[in-house]
Design an enzyme around this catalytic site. Structure first.
Site, PDB file in Angstrom:
ATOM      1  N   CYS A  79       0.824  -1.208   0.000  1.00 53.55           N
ATOM      2  CA  CYS A  79       0.000   0.000   0.000  1.00 53.55           C
ATOM      3  C   CYS A  79       0.867   1.270   0.000  1.00 53.55           C
ATOM      4  CB  CYS A  79      -0.910  -0.020   1.232  1.00 53.55           C
ATOM      5  SG  CYS A  79      -1.799   1.512   1.530  1.00 53.55           S
TER       6      CYS A  79
ATOM      7  N   CYS B 101      -0.028   3.686   2.841  1.00 50.84           N
ATOM      8  CA  CYS B 101       0.477   3.216   4.137  1.00 50.84           C
ATOM      9  C   CYS B 101       1.956   3.572   4.277  1.00 50.84           C
ATOM     10  CB  CYS B 101       0.290   1.712   4.271  1.00 50.84           C
ATOM     11  SG  CYS B 101      -1.424   1.166   4.217  1.00 50.84           S
TER      12      CYS B 101
END
Length: 82
Positions: A4, A7
């Site tokens: 991600c 993230c």
């Protein structure tokens, strides 16, 4: 999740959040490894932030959009007052 990009974007800020908000205990949960837990808590956009007090959810910052450092700080500050 390791894949991600959003993230990975917030990851460098996490130690600062932990230092600036000692009232919170921070936990990292890999969505891919705990998909059932995320589904149980209706977390489908990552990264997401949930705040619990005495075992009850009191605040959440969950969306599919990239979160800025300032947005996360505001969320944490607001959560302190709940």
């Amino acid at each position: 999740a390791d894949w991600c990009p959003d993230c990975r974007f917030v990851e460098p800020f996490l130690p600062e959040f932990e230092a600036n908000y000692p009232e919170f205990t921070f936990y990292y949960v890999d969505r891919d490894k705990f998909i059932d837990t995320c589904a149980e808590w209706d977390i489908f956009g990552i990264p997401s932030f949930l705040v619990f007090k005495e075992g009850n959810e009191i605040s959440r910052f969950v969306s599919k959009d990239r979160k800025t450092k300032e947005e996360i700080e505001q969320f944490l500050t607001d959560s302190l007052n709940k």
